[in-house]
Scaffold this motif. Structure first.
Motif, PDB file in Angstrom:
ATOM      1  N   MET A  49      13.237   9.164   4.127  1.00 43.81           N
ATOM      2  CA  MET A  49      12.104   9.757   3.401  1.00 43.81           C
ATOM      3  C   MET A  49      12.275  11.261   3.220  1.00 43.81           C
ATOM      4  O   MET A  49      11.414  11.926   2.675  1.00 43.81           O
ATOM      5  CB  MET A  49      10.803   9.485   4.160  1.00 43.81           C
ATOM      6  N   SER A  50      13.382  11.810   3.725  1.00 41.19           N
ATOM      7  CA  SER A  50      13.577  13.249   3.642  1.00 41.19           C
ATOM      8  C   SER A  50      13.642  13.695   2.184  1.00 41.19           C
ATOM      9  O   SER A  50      14.408  13.158   1.381  1.00 41.19           O
ATOM     10  CB  SER A  50      14.867  13.622   4.374  1.00 41.19           C
ATOM     11  N   GLY A  51      12.827  14.685   1.838  1.00 45.44           N
ATOM     12  CA  GLY A  51      12.820  15.219   0.493  1.00 45.44           C
ATOM     13  C   GLY A  51      11.971  14.455  -0.492  1.00 45.44           C
ATOM     14  O   GLY A  51      11.772  14.916  -1.623  1.00 45.44           O
ATOM     15  N   PHE A  52      11.468  13.279  -0.115  1.00 45.30           N
ATOM     16  CA  PHE A  52      10.625  12.492  -1.018  1.00 45.30           C
ATOM     17  C   PHE A  52       9.181  12.939  -0.862  1.00 45.30           C
ATOM     18  O   PHE A  52       8.608  12.844   0.225  1.00 45.30           O
ATOM     19  CB  PHE A  52      10.761  11.004  -0.686  1.00 45.30           C
ATOM     20  N   PRO A  53       8.545  13.450  -1.922  1.00 40.37           N
ATOM     21  CA  PRO A  53       7.193  14.025  -1.794  1.00 40.37           C
ATOM     22  C   PRO A  53       6.108  12.954  -1.765  1.00 40.37           C
ATOM     23  O   PRO A  53       5.250  12.884  -2.650  1.00 40.37           O
ATOM     24  CB  PRO A  53       7.085  14.905  -3.038  1.00 40.37           C
ATOM     25  N   ILE A  54       6.107  12.132  -0.725  1.00 42.64           N
ATOM     26  CA  ILE A  54       5.196  10.993  -0.687  1.00 42.64           C
ATOM     27  C   ILE A  54       3.735  11.438  -0.638  1.00 42.64           C
ATOM     28  O   ILE A  54       2.857  10.791  -1.224  1.00 42.64           O
ATOM     29  CB  ILE A  54       5.539  10.065   0.508  1.00 42.64           C
ATOM     30  N   LEU A  55       3.437  12.551   0.035  1.00 42.37           N
ATOM     31  CA  LEU A  55       2.044  12.999   0.111  1.00 42.37           C
ATOM     32  C   LEU A  55       1.545  13.453  -1.255  1.00 42.37           C
ATOM     33  O   LEU A  55       0.406  13.135  -1.637  1.00 42.37           O
ATOM     34  CB  LEU A  55       1.922  14.130   1.137  1.00 42.37           C
ATOM     35  N   SER A  56       2.361  14.172  -1.994  1.00 37.80           N
ATOM     36  CA  SER A  56       1.954  14.585  -3.338  1.00 37.80           C
ATOM     37  C   SER A  56       1.769  13.374  -4.249  1.00 37.80           C
ATOM     38  O   SER A  56       0.857  13.344  -5.082  1.00 37.80           O
ATOM     39  CB  SER A  56       3.000  15.535  -3.940  1.00 37.80           C
ATOM     40  N   ILE A  57       2.626  12.365  -4.086  1.00 38.95           N
ATOM     41  CA  ILE A  57       2.489  11.149  -4.899  1.00 38.95           C
ATOM     42  C   ILE A  57       1.201  10.419  -4.535  1.00 38.95           C
ATOM     43  O   ILE A  57       0.496   9.896  -5.415  1.00 38.95           O
ATOM     44  CB  ILE A  57       3.728  10.247  -4.708  1.00 38.95           C
ATOM     45  N   MET A  58       0.862  10.391  -3.236  1.00 34.38           N
ATOM     46  CA  MET A  58      -0.392   9.744  -2.819  1.00 34.38           C
ATOM     47  C   MET A  58      -1.612  10.470  -3.372  1.00 34.38           C
ATOM     48  O   MET A  58      -2.676   9.877  -3.537  1.00 34.38           O
ATOM     49  CB  MET A  58      -0.459   9.677  -1.287  1.00 34.38           C
ATOM     50  N   LEU A  59      -1.479  11.752  -3.627  1.00 34.37           N
ATOM     51  CA  LEU A  59      -2.563  12.499  -4.278  1.00 34.37           C
ATOM     52  C   LEU A  59      -2.552  12.274  -5.788  1.00 34.37           C
ATOM     53  O   LEU A  59      -3.609  12.205  -6.427  1.00 34.37           O
ATOM     54  CB  LEU A  59      -2.427  13.991  -3.976  1.00 34.37           C
ATOM     55  N   ALA A  60      -1.355  12.154  -6.366  1.00 36.10           N
ATOM     56  CA  ALA A  60      -1.245  12.035  -7.821  1.00 36.10           C
ATOM     57  C   ALA A  60      -1.718  10.674  -8.322  1.00 36.10           C
ATOM     58  O   ALA A  60      -2.333  10.587  -9.394  1.00 36.10           O
ATOM     59  CB  ALA A  60       0.207  12.277  -8.252  1.00 36.10           C
ATOM     60  N   ASP A  67      -1.882   3.254  -3.459  1.00 36.49           N
ATOM     61  CA  ASP A  67      -1.974   4.269  -2.409  1.00 36.49           C
ATOM     62  C   ASP A  67      -1.936   3.641  -1.022  1.00 36.49           C
ATOM     63  O   ASP A  67      -1.382   4.220  -0.084  1.00 36.49           O
ATOM     64  CB  ASP A  67      -3.255   5.095  -2.586  1.00 36.49           C
ATOM     65  N   PHE A  68      -2.528   2.460  -0.875  1.00 37.94           N
ATOM     66  CA  PHE A  68      -2.479   1.770   0.414  1.00 37.94           C
ATOM     67  C   PHE A  68      -1.036   1.394   0.765  1.00 37.94           C
ATOM     68  O   PHE A  68      -0.599   1.561   1.907  1.00 37.94           O
ATOM     69  CB  PHE A  68      -3.363   0.520   0.392  1.00 37.94           C
ATOM     70  N   VAL A  69      -0.293   0.891  -0.216  1.00 41.26           N
ATOM     71  CA  VAL A  69       1.116   0.547   0.017  1.00 41.26           C
ATOM     72  C   VAL A  69       1.910   1.792   0.401  1.00 41.26           C
ATOM     73  O   VAL A  69       2.728   1.772   1.330  1.00 41.26           O
ATOM     74  CB  VAL A  69       1.712  -0.120  -1.238  1.00 41.26           C
ATOM     75  N   LEU A  70       1.653   2.905  -0.291  1.00 44.36           N
ATOM     76  CA  LEU A  70       2.314   4.164   0.062  1.00 44.36           C
ATOM     77  C   LEU A  70       1.931   4.601   1.476  1.00 44.36           C
ATOM     78  O   LEU A  70       2.756   5.147   2.219  1.00 44.36           O
ATOM     79  CB  LEU A  70       1.938   5.252  -0.943  1.00 44.36           C
ATOM     80  N   GLY A  71       0.664   4.356   1.864  1.00 45.54           N
ATOM     81  CA  GLY A  71       0.229   4.672   3.223  1.00 45.54           C
ATOM     82  C   GLY A  71       0.972   3.852   4.262  1.00 45.54           C
ATOM     83  O   GLY A  71       1.353   4.370   5.329  1.00 45.54           O
ATOM     84  N   VAL A  72       1.203   2.570   3.966  1.00 46.81           N
ATOM     85  CA  VAL A  72       1.973   1.717   4.881  1.00 46.81           C
ATOM     86  C   VAL A  72       3.400   2.245   5.013  1.00 46.81           C
ATOM     87  O   VAL A  72       3.969   2.295   6.119  1.00 46.81           O
ATOM     88  CB  VAL A  72       1.969   0.260   4.377  1.00 46.81           C
ATOM     89  N   VAL A  73       3.996   2.668   3.889  1.00 49.02           N
ATOM     90  CA  VAL A  73       5.335   3.260   3.928  1.00 49.02           C
ATOM     91  C   VAL A  73       5.325   4.544   4.756  1.00 49.02           C
ATOM     92  O   VAL A  73       6.237   4.794   5.558  1.00 49.02           O
ATOM     93  CB  VAL A  73       5.828   3.549   2.489  1.00 49.02           C
ATOM     94  N   LEU A 105      -3.201   8.827  10.965  1.00 44.10           N
ATOM     95  CA  LEU A 105      -4.160   7.751  11.225  1.00 44.10           C
ATOM     96  C   LEU A 105      -5.393   7.868  10.333  1.00 44.10           C
ATOM     97  O   LEU A 105      -5.930   6.856   9.850  1.00 44.10           O
ATOM     98  CB  LEU A 105      -4.563   7.773  12.705  1.00 44.10           C
ATOM     99  N   LEU A 106      -5.853   9.083  10.096  1.00 40.34           N
ATOM    100  CA  LEU A 106      -7.039   9.250   9.253  1.00 40.34           C
ATOM    101  C   LEU A 106      -6.723   9.008   7.780  1.00 40.34           C
ATOM    102  O   LEU A 106      -7.578   8.507   7.030  1.00 40.34           O
ATOM    103  CB  LEU A 106      -7.626  10.646   9.471  1.00 40.34           C
ATOM    104  N   ILE A 107      -5.515   9.335   7.341  1.00 38.23           N
ATOM    105  CA  ILE A 107      -5.107   8.984   5.978  1.00 38.23           C
ATOM    106  C   ILE A 107      -5.025   7.467   5.831  1.00 38.23           C
ATOM    107  O   ILE A 107      -5.465   6.900   4.818  1.00 38.23           O
ATOM    108  CB  ILE A 107      -3.762   9.651   5.630  1.00 38.23           C
ATOM    109  N   MET A 108      -4.496   6.792   6.841  1.00 37.85           N
ATOM    110  CA  MET A 108      -4.425   5.328   6.793  1.00 37.85           C
ATOM    111  C   MET A 108      -5.812   4.713   6.729  1.00 37.85           C
ATOM    112  O   MET A 108      -6.031   3.731   6.010  1.00 37.85           O
ATOM    113  CB  MET A 108      -3.666   4.793   8.017  1.00 37.85           C
ATOM    114  N   LEU A 109      -6.756   5.267   7.488  1.00 34.86           N
ATOM    115  CA  LEU A 109      -8.135   4.785   7.423  1.00 34.86           C
ATOM    116  C   LEU A 109      -8.686   4.936   6.005  1.00 34.86           C
ATOM    117  O   LEU A 109      -9.342   4.025   5.481  1.00 34.86           O
ATOM    118  CB  LEU A 109      -8.999   5.568   8.419  1.00 34.86           C
ATOM    119  N   SER A 110      -8.387   6.062   5.363  1.00 34.43           N
ATOM    120  CA  SER A 110      -8.891   6.331   4.014  1.00 34.43           C
ATOM    121  C   SER A 110      -8.324   5.353   2.996  1.00 34.43           C
ATOM    122  O   SER A 110      -9.067   4.758   2.209  1.00 34.43           O
ATOM    123  CB  SER A 110      -8.555   7.768   3.598  1.00 34.43           C
ATOM    124  N   VAL A 111      -6.993   5.188   3.006  1.00 34.31           N
ATOM    125  CA  VAL A 111      -6.378   4.329   1.989  1.00 34.31           C
ATOM    126  C   VAL A 111      -6.658   2.853   2.256  1.00 34.31           C
ATOM    127  O   VAL A 111      -6.588   2.029   1.331  1.00 34.31           O
ATOM    128  CB  VAL A 111      -4.853   4.586   1.881  1.00 34.31           C
TER     129      VAL A 111
END
Length: 512
Positions: free
Chosen positions: A1-12, A40-46, A82-88
Motif C-alpha cells: 500500500m506504500s504510496g497509494f493514496p487510499i485515504l484521499s480516495i476514501m474521501l473522493a 468506501d466500506f470495501v476500501l475501509g476493509v482494505v 477503528l473510528l473510520i471503520m465504524l463510519s464506513v
C-alpha cells in the motif's frame, strides 16, 4: 500500500457520489449513494487489512503543501483506523434505512449523507491542525440540513439548537489552535502531540478544547441539544449522529487534550469525573421516565458516553482501551436501537411507548433482534458493550474507587430503563388493532440489522481484533500522560506496569 493514496480516495468516492446524487433522479440517487458507501466500506476493509499493527505509529501518510503552513496532510493510527471503520460500516446501513422512509428531495438527502461521510473520515484522518478544524466543523452543516429539512414537526428548533451549541463550543478551540500553531511554529498534529506547552498555557488551552469536545460528546450539562436532535432527526440521521458524530468528542480528547496537555488533563480530572458521574446517574433516571422511545435512547447515549470520559481520564491502559471499546460498541448498539425504533415508526408513525405492546406475537423476528440489542446496551457478557464498560470501569477503579462505584450504578439503571422499554413495547397483550396489523421485518430491514448484530457479537466474543490495532497507540499515550497522572485513592497498582491483556505490549516506532 506504500504510496497509494487510499485515504484521499476514501474521501473522493463519497464526494463525487454526492455531486452525482445531486444531479440525479430520486431512484438513481439512492443507488449512487449505496454504491458509493459500499465502495468506501470495501476500501475501509482494505485499509484495516493493510494496517501494520507493529509498524509505524502513523500509516498511510499523505502530504501536499497547499499554502503557507497549511497542507493536505492525512494519516491514521489505530484509534483513527477503528473510528473510520465504524463510519464506513454504518453509512451503507443508513442509506438502506432511508430507502423507503425518505420520499421528498431524495437527491439532496443522499448528497448530504455522502458529504457527512467525507467530513467524518476527514476528521479522523487529518494530520494538520487547521485541516482537522475544517473537517470537524464542516460536519455540522450536512447534519443541520438533515435534521432541519427531513426531520419531525419541531425540526427547525432542534436543528438550530444543535448547530448553535456545537458551533459556539468550537470557537474557543479555534482560538486555542491558532495560539498553538504560533507558539509551536507548526500545525502538524503528530509534532504538536510531542510538544511540551508551558504549564500556565496548558490550563487555558485544555479548557478551550474542552468547551468543544464536551458539547460533542455530549457531557452533562451541555447535553440538552442531543435529545431534541435525536427525536426530530430521521432514523438514519439518528443512527449516524449516535453512531459516529458523538464519538468526535472522545476522539478529540484522545488526540488533543490528553497528549498535548497532560498536566492540565490531570489537574481537571476531578471535574471530568464529577460531570461524568452526574451524567451517568441523572440521565439514566431521566431515561426511566421517558414516554418517547427515541428520547429514552438519546438519554441513554449521554450515560454511555460518560463511561467513555471516565475511561479516557483514568490515565491507564485499561481505561483508554475501555473508552475506545465503549465508543465502538455504543456506536453500533445505539445505531441499531434507533433502527429498531425506525422499523415500527415506519409502520405506526408514532414513537410513544404506550401505543405499542405485544409485538412478540405478530413480529417475532423483530422481537428477537430488538432483545439482542437491548441486552447489548445493558452490557450482557458476550456483547460489545460489556467488554468496553468492564475495561473502562476497571481502569477508573485504579484511580478513583468512588467514581467507579457511582458510574457502575449506570449499568443497573441501564438495565432498568432498557428492559422496561422492551417489556412495554414487545410483551403484554396485543389489544390494539393497528398494532396487530403491523408486519414483521422485511428482508431489507433484516439485511440492515443482521450485520450490526454480527459485529456486536464479534466484539464481545473476540475483542482482541479491535484491541490489537490500538494497543501500541494506547501504550504511547499512557507513556505520555502517566508522569502527570493524578494520585489514586485506591490500593491496586496493576495499571502502573506493562499490561498483559490479550498480548504483550507492542513497541511502535514513531513516524515523523
Amino acid at each position: 500500500m506504500s504510496g497509494f493514496p487510499i485515504l484521499s480516495i476514501m474521501l473522493a468516492v463519497p464526494a463525487i457520489g454526492a455531486v452525482a446524487c445531486y444531479l440525479a433522479s430520486a431512484q438513481a440517487a439512492r443507488w449512487i449513494a449505496l454504491i458509493a458507501t459500499l465502495v468506501d466500506f470495501v476500501l475501509g476493509v482494505v485499509l484495516w487489512a493493510s494496517f501494520d499493527v507493529g509498524g509505524a505509529q502513523w500509516q498511510f501518510v499523505e502530504h501536499a503543501q497547499v499554502f503557507g503552513q497549511f497542507g493536505w496532510a492525512l494519516g491514521i493510527d489505530g484509534f483513527a483506523l477503528l473510528l473510520i471503520m465504524l463510519s464506513v460500516f454504518l453509512m451503507p446501513i443508513c442509506i438502506g434505512a432511508s430507502w423507503e422512509a425518505i420520499q421528498t428531495r431524495v437527491p439532496e438527502y443522499m448528497a448530504a449523507f455522502l458529504l457527512t461521510e467525507v467530513l467524518m473520515i476527514g476528521t479522523f484522518a487529518a494530520q494538520d491542525l487547521l485541516l482537522f478544524y475544517i473537517f470537524f466543523e464542516a460536519g455540522l452543516i450536512p447534519m443541520y440540513l438533515i435534521i432541519g429539512i427531513w426531520g419531525g414537526a419541531n425540526r427547525i428548533y432542534a436543528s438550530y439548537k444543535f448547530f448553535l451549541y456545537t458551533l459556539l463550543g468550537s470557537v474557543l478551540m479555534l482560538v486555542a489552535m491558532l495560539w498553538m500553531a504560533h507558539s509551536a511554529g507548526t500545525t502538524d498534529i503528530p509534532t504538536l502531540m510531542r510538544t511540551d506547552f508551558p504549564l500556565h498555557a496548558q490550563y487555558w488551552l485544555w479548557l478551550a478544547f474542552f468547551a468543544s469536545f464536551a458539547v460533542k460528546m455530549p457531557m452533562w450539562p451541555v447535553h440538552t441539544w442531543l435529545p431534541d436532535a435525536h427525536v426530530q432527526a430521521p432514523t438514519a440521521g439518528s443512527v449516524i449522529l449516535a453512531g459516529v458524530l458523538l464519538k468526535l468528542g472522545g476522539y478529540g480528547f484522545l488526540r488533543f487534550s490528553l497528549p498535548m496537555f497532560p498536566q492540565a488533563s490531570a489537574y481537571f480530572t476531578p471535574l471530568v469525573f464529577g460531570l461524568s458521574a452526574v451524567a451517568v446517574i441523572y440521565t439514566s433516571l431521566v431515561a426511566l421516565v421517558q414516554s418517547d422511545m427515541k428520547k429514552l435512547i438519546a438519554y441513554s447515549s449521554v450515560a454511555h458516553m460518560a463511561i467513555v470520559t471516565i475511561g479516557l481520564f483514568a490515565f491507564n491502559p485499561y481505561g483508554i482501551d475501555g473508552a475506545m471499546m465503549v465508543m465502538l460498541g455504543h456506536g453500533l448498539v445505539s445505531g441499531a436501537l434507533f433502527l429498531c425504533v425506525g422499523v415500527i415508526y415506519d409502520r405506526l408513525h408514532t414513537r410513544e411507548i404506550s401505543r405499542y405492546g405485544g409485538l412478540a406475537i405478530n413480529m417475532p423476528r423483530y422481537a428477537v433482534l430488538f432483545l439482542f440489542f437491548t441486552m447489548a446496551s445493558v452490557g450482557l457478557p458476550g456483547t460489545s458493550n460489556f467488554v468496553g464498560e468492564f475495561l473502562s470501569l476497571m481502569g477508573t477503579y485504579q484511580i478513583s474507587t468512588w467514581i467507579a462505584l457511582l458510574c457502575t450504578t449506570g449499568i443497573i439503571l441501564g438495565a432498568a430503563y432498557m428492559l422496561y422499554l422492551y417489556r412495554r413495547v414487545v410483551f403484554g397483550d396485543l389489544t390494539k388493532d393497528d398494532v396487530r396489523a403491523m408486519t414483521d421485518l422485511t428482508p431489507r430491514e433484516i439485511a440492515l440489522l443482521a450485520p450490526i448484530a454480527a459485529v456486536v457479537l464479534w466484539m464481545g466474543v473476540y475483542p482482541e481484533s479491535f484491541l490489537a490495532p490500538m494497543r501500541a497507540d494506547v501504550a504511547m499515550l499512557v507513556a505520555r500522560v502517566a508522569p502527570a497522572a493524578p494520585p489514586s485513592d485506591s490500593r491496586p497498582t496493576a495499571g502502573t506496569g506493562p499490561r498483559t491483556i490479550g498480548a504483550a505490549p507492542v513497541a511502535r516506532e514513531e513516524a515523523h
